[in-house]
Write a protein that holds these residues in place. Structure first.
Motif, PDB file in Angstrom:
ATOM      1  N   GLU A  49       0.901  -1.187   0.038  1.00 38.06           N
ATOM      2  CA  GLU A  49      -0.177   0.265  -0.384  1.00 38.06           C
ATOM      3  C   GLU A  49       1.152   1.388  -0.125  1.00 38.06           C
ATOM      4  O   GLU A  49       0.685   1.909  -0.980  1.00 38.06           O
ATOM      5  N   ARG A  50       2.192   1.094   0.846  1.00 35.24           N
ATOM      6  CA  ARG A  50       2.827   1.920   0.329  1.00 35.24           C
ATOM      7  C   ARG A  50       3.292   2.793  -0.652  1.00 35.24           C
ATOM      8  O   ARG A  50       3.612   4.015  -1.249  1.00 35.24           O
ATOM      9  N   LEU A  51       3.894   1.599  -0.715  1.00 37.98           N
ATOM     10  CA  LEU A  51       4.729   1.528  -2.071  1.00 37.98           C
ATOM     11  C   LEU A  51       4.048   2.159  -3.345  1.00 37.98           C
ATOM     12  O   LEU A  51       4.210   3.269  -3.891  1.00 37.98           O
ATOM     13  N   MET A  53      -6.539  -8.022  -1.914  1.00 42.70           N
ATOM     14  CA  MET A  53      -7.568  -6.891  -2.544  1.00 42.70           C
ATOM     15  C   MET A  53      -6.590  -5.532  -2.341  1.00 42.70           C
ATOM     16  O   MET A  53      -7.161  -5.149  -1.487  1.00 42.70           O
ATOM     17  N   PRO A  54      -6.085  -5.012  -2.858  1.00 44.50           N
ATOM     18  CA  PRO A  54      -5.365  -3.017  -2.717  1.00 44.50           C
ATOM     19  C   PRO A  54      -6.614  -2.284  -2.267  1.00 44.50           C
ATOM     20  O   PRO A  54      -7.915  -2.966  -2.748  1.00 44.50           O
ATOM     21  N   SER A  55      -6.158  -1.685  -1.361  1.00 53.55           N
ATOM     22  CA  SER A  55      -7.298  -0.268  -1.564  1.00 53.55           C
ATOM     23  C   SER A  55      -7.717   0.038  -2.567  1.00 53.55           C
ATOM     24  O   SER A  55      -6.553  -0.170  -4.736  1.00 53.55           O
ATOM     25  N   GLU A  56      -8.920   0.577  -2.639  1.00 53.45           N
ATOM     26  CA  GLU A  56      -9.573   1.368  -4.134  1.00 53.45           C
ATOM     27  C   GLU A  56      -8.639   1.959  -4.688  1.00 53.45           C
ATOM     28  O   GLU A  56      -7.731   3.495  -3.899  1.00 53.45           O
ATOM     29  N   GLY A  57      -8.246   1.956  -5.864  1.00 49.94           N
ATOM     30  CA  GLY A  57      -6.896   2.515  -7.013  1.00 49.94           C
ATOM     31  C   GLY A  57      -5.930   2.159  -7.031  1.00 49.94           C
ATOM     32  O   GLY A  57      -4.657   3.160  -7.116  1.00 49.94           O
ATOM     33  N   LYS A  58      -5.357   1.287  -6.304  1.00 50.15           N
ATOM     34  CA  LYS A  58      -3.560   1.272  -5.641  1.00 50.15           C
ATOM     35  C   LYS A  58      -3.178  -0.356  -6.823  1.00 50.15           C
ATOM     36  O   LYS A  58      -2.722  -0.796  -5.904  1.00 50.15           O
TER      37      LYS A  58
END
Length: 911
Positions: free
Chosen positions: A299-301, A373-378
């Motif tokens: 998420e951070r990258l 499942m990454p955050s929306e938009g990621k």
């Protein structure tokens, strides 16, 4: 002497067998191999025999009392074989053959043989221990036989973390006593002499029975007696050792200690189950913690990369043009710096982000966790879309920069040309309005009038000759307006002034002609020679002005052909100079003839030629100027030719390197495709080969750097096309980035296969078989199987998926597993995941719930205190922070719901 042995797995004991165990079946021989022979032990230290007699006797009686009997003398009471057979029945729970009740020696030997046969049937190979020695009361052989029984029925099944029995028992003791001061269990002899280890074992499991803090290391007899008495009174473990014997022996007997400690192990077996459950939970929680850490890193990258793309795209989409070439070239240099310095690290970050995502998904699949499942938009697709938008913006920005530079270059050229032509025209028109407004014809003589008429005709000829230049000035101004020249206002103002003046000159010319024609009847005399001179001098003068203008005209070319065309045109112009020189001499001859006639006829000329202002001096001066400009033009054209030749060299130099690098990249891409399909050897060999291949690709980077340097020289020279190669620097860069990404992804796929293999316990032979089966049916080498290809592959591996109702249902079930997105393709990774799930066991939510239930003492909830007692601190706090309060009817304050927590770990809504 009789030998007893089993045909397959066996254990060996006896004077020549290694004593403390040997090994068929691969267990007891290993964990006893380093010990001295039991009979050698007895010979070395009689104290050990005494300890063994007492300990083995107590151990036998702890079991025989269940049958209502006991022994007093271990080497005497087993001689008839009856109590020996009874002991084996009690500890095994099985019935032995009916014993013989006779008192004769043969009856006793037969009973002992029945007992020895039973021991052999349990996989124990007895060497040099026969029934005769037991019947004869051989103490050494009898103790060896009892030690064999103790090993087989009391110690053999003890294993901690897949260790052997002795090592497992030792590891169990070390773990249980680790928190206690002054206790350091390293063996089964001197580590127990001070008695603290025995007390620590009891206190760890039954703390209410021992006041451990009051024990002193320097009082071993008290410590030992305390432990022995508590064990006998509360744990039903008979006293098998004497404190004084242990303290008084330099090295207590190991077998006696092991026999006694094994009783503690079995007494606390319930606690062992709790420890096993805790280990399982720790393992599951560790996987979950690691996966959450990987998710946070992703998420951070992803956020950082998307933010960089978001900041960069507006800069690339900013198409506000600058006013000068220098400003636009600075923007181009900033763009090159972005391509060389700022973007490459982001390409690596994007590639690494995809690799981390794939590795995380593989680990989640291997641990039966739901996919990340990454955050929306990621999502990876979001990053790829943003990256594609970025590259589109890059391409458009570079094209815009180069086109804008071309436009400004063209504008500067046109603006300079406009200024030159305007200056020449303005110089010519200077004073013309005043001349046309003169009314000198009102007082002139007839000859003067005729002269004025002819002079006006010459002016009109000159005016007509200048019409083309005015039209050129207007056309250039119009083109500058269409190309959005930044100083168009001043250009338009100057052009409008020239046009207005030109219109005024036209009107004044027409008015003067009309006035002269009114008096034409009065004007007849004119000097023909002057008129002819004027008529020929004016166009010749205009020709020289045009020639000087052309010779000073700025030019811009981009190819050898263009400059060679200009040189050819210049050579053609130089070929006309002899004819022009003859025309000049003819015009000057006319002037000389007029002078000669006037002088010969004593005519006094009033002044210069009334029909023209172009004097012989002007003609000669301009002719000399033309002669001076010709070699300057030669030099300028030759310099430009040299520049274009240099540009052509740069083109060929770049093309030569690009025509090598481009095909090399394409070849490497094809080779990687073949390698990913035709992988041979172990996965580690494949990984090593791929990494060496990756290093060879990275080592090729200097060739791209050289190409970048050559490309920069081309751009600095403002070279916009190259007919010698089909490869542009953009194509090479994209190909290189794809090559690095592809090899990195291929390496990551093999690493994920290794993760799958190791996590699932798949052998190298199985992995090679899976790869061979997959490749066999992957006919197009596309790296994926269609449904029919996959079905054929499953059939070849023994799956019943033939075309009937049952087979179709089974095949559809398998397809839903390997192709959950219904793409119609089965990748090799999905195939490996499926085969590993089919052939190996994994942790499940049910298993984790069962483990928590053990720690909770069969309750439907668990408390924070219990978690902190049974789990490592970080994992205990991890559970406490994430477990919801238990809401059941049997809930107590602080109760936590471990069932919902366990199902959440595996992504299940319920059990």
């Amino acid at each position: 002497m009789v030998d007893y042995h089993a045909a397959n797995q066996s254990y060996q004991y006896g004077p020549n067998s290694g004593g403390n165990g040997a090994g068929g079946g691969g267990s007891m021989g290993d964990y006893m191999a380093q010990e001295d022979d039991w009979d050698r032990d007895l010979l070395l230290d009689p104290a050990w025999e005494k300890q063994q007699r007492k300990t083995f006797t107590a151990w036998c009686n702890s079991h025989l009392r269940k049958a209502g009997t006991q022994i007093e003398n271990i080497d005497e009471d087993f001689r008839d074989g009856l109590k020996l057979m009874l002991l084996l029945e009690v500890i095994s729970g099985e019935r032995l053959p009916k014993p013989e009740r006779g008192k004769m020696r043969v009856h006793k030997i037969n009973n002992v043989n029945k007992a020895l046969d039973f021991i052999a049937s349990k996989g124990v190979k007895l060497v040099s221990i026969g029934a005769e020695e037991i019947v004869d009361g051989n103490a050494k052989m009898t103790l060896g036989m009892i030690w064999t029984i103790i090993l087989r029925f009391a110690i053999q099944d003890i294993s901690v973390e897949e260790t052997s029995a002795k090592e497992g028992l030792l590891l169990w003791c070390q773990r249980k006593t680790a928190p206690y001061k002054n206790v350091n269990v390293q063996n089964f002899h001197i580590s127990w002499k001070d008695g603290l280890a025995f007390n620590a074992l009891i206190h760890r499991h039954r703390p209410e029975l021992i006041e451990y803090d009051k024990l002193r290391k320097d009082d071993p007899v008290t410590n030992l007696n305390n432990a022995f008495e508590v064990a006998e009174k509360y744990l039903d473990i008979p006293k098998m050792l004497d404190a004084e014997d242990i303290v008084g022996t330099l090295r207590p007997d190991e077998k006696a200690i092991m026999t006694y400690v094994s009783c503690f192990y079995h007494a606390f077996s319930g606690a062992q189950k709790a420890e096993t459950a805790a280990n399982r939970i720790c393992k599951v929680l560790a996987v979950n913690q690691e996966n959450e850490h990987l998710m946070e890193d992703y998420e951070r990258l992803a956020s950082d990369l998307l933010e960089w793309i978001r900041r960069t795209i507006p800069w690339l989409e900013d198409r506000v043009p600058q006013k000068t070439i220098q400003e636009m070239q600075q923007k181009l240099e900033d763009f090159r710096d972005y391509r060389r310095v700022h973007k490459p690290p982001k390409v690596q970050e994007k590639c690494q982000l995809e690799i981390n995502f794939n590795t995380l998904q593989t680990k989640l699949r291997l641990s039966n966790r739901p996919a990340f499942m990454p955050s929306e938009g990621k999502m990876v697709s979001d990053i790829n879309n943003g990256w594609q938008h970025l590259e589109q913006a890059e391409k458009g920005y570079e094209e815009w920069l180069l086109n804008e530079i071309r436009r400004l270059e063209r504008l500067d050229h046109l603006a300079e040309k406009f200024r030159q032509k305007a200056s020449i025209h303005e110089a010519w028109t200077d004073g013309k309005e005043a001349m046309l407004k003169q009314r000198d014809y009102e007082t002139a003589t007839l000859s003067d009038i005729k002269a004025l008429i002819r002079k006006h005709e010459a002016f009109e000829s000159d005016l007509a000759a200048h019409q083309d230049r005015v039209e050129q000035i207007a056309a250039i101004a119009q083109e500058l307006n269409e190309l959005d020249y930044y100083d168009s206002h001043n250009v338009n103002t100057r052009c409008q002034k020239i046009c207005d003046q030109w219109d005024a000159l036209g009107s004044l010319t027409q008015s003067r002609r009309e006035a002269l024609e009114k008096t034409e009847k009065q004007l007849e005399t004119i000097d023909q020679l002057h008129l002819e001179y004027a008529k020929r001098a004016a166009p010749f003068n205009n020709w020289m002005e045009s020639a000087m203008e052309d010779l000073q005209d700025m030019f811009i070319v981009h190819t050898i052909e263009e400059i060679e065309g200009l040189i050819s045109a210049h050579d053609q112009f130089k070929s006309t100079l002899p004819d022009a020189d003859r025309e000049r001499e003819a015009i000057l001859a006319i002037h000389k003839e007029a002078q000669r006639i006037a002088e010969s006829n004593h005519i006094k000329l009033s002044g210069s030629n009334p029909y023209t202002t172009v004097t012989p001096q002007i003609i000669n001066s301009k002719w000399e100027k033309v002669q001076q400009l010709v070699p300057k033009r030669d030099h300028a054209l030759l310099e430009e030719q040299s520049k274009q030749q240099s540009n052509e060299h740069l083109r060929r130099q770049f093309a030569s390197q690009a025509n090598i690098v481009g095909p090399w990249i394409q070849t490497k891409m094809e080779e990687i495709g073949r390698i990913s399909i035709e992988m041979n050897g172990t996965l580690e060999d494949q990984l090593s080969h791929l990494k060496r291949y990756e290093r060879s690709i990275v080592d090729y980077k200097p060739n791209l750097d050289l190409l970048e340097q050559q490309h920069q020289l081309i751009q600095e020279a403002l070279i916009f096309d190259n007919k010698h190669t089909n490869y542009t620097m953009e194509h090479i860069r994209v190909g290189w980035e794809q090559l690095l990404t592809t090899i990195a992804r291929t390496i990551n796929e093999v690493e994920n296969q290794i993760l799958t293999r190791d996590a699932k316990g798949i052998s190298q032979e199985q992995m090679q078989e899976f790869r061979a089966s997959f490749n066999h049916f992957d006919k197009d080498h596309g790296g994926a199987l269609g449904p029919e290809e996959f079905k054929a592959c499953l059939i070849s591996l023994g799956y019943d998926v033939e075309n009937d109702r049952q087979g179709d249902a089974e095949f559809n079930r398998i397809m839903s597993v390997v192709d959950p997105n219904h793409s119609g393709l089965v990748t090799f990774q999905a195939f490996i995941d499926f085969m590993s799930r089919e052939t190996t066991d994994t942790d499940t939510a049910d298993q984790v719930i069962a483990s928590f239930k053990v720690l909770a003492g069969d309750k439907n909830f668990i408390t924070a205190e219990e978690l902190r007692r049974e789990l490592p601190p970080d994992q205990a706090e991890y559970c406490i922070a994430r477990m919801a309060p238990y809401q059941g009817p049997d809930a107590v304050p602080g109760a936590l719901d471990y069932k919902s927590f366990s199902t959440a770990l595996y992504g299940e809504s319920d059990l």
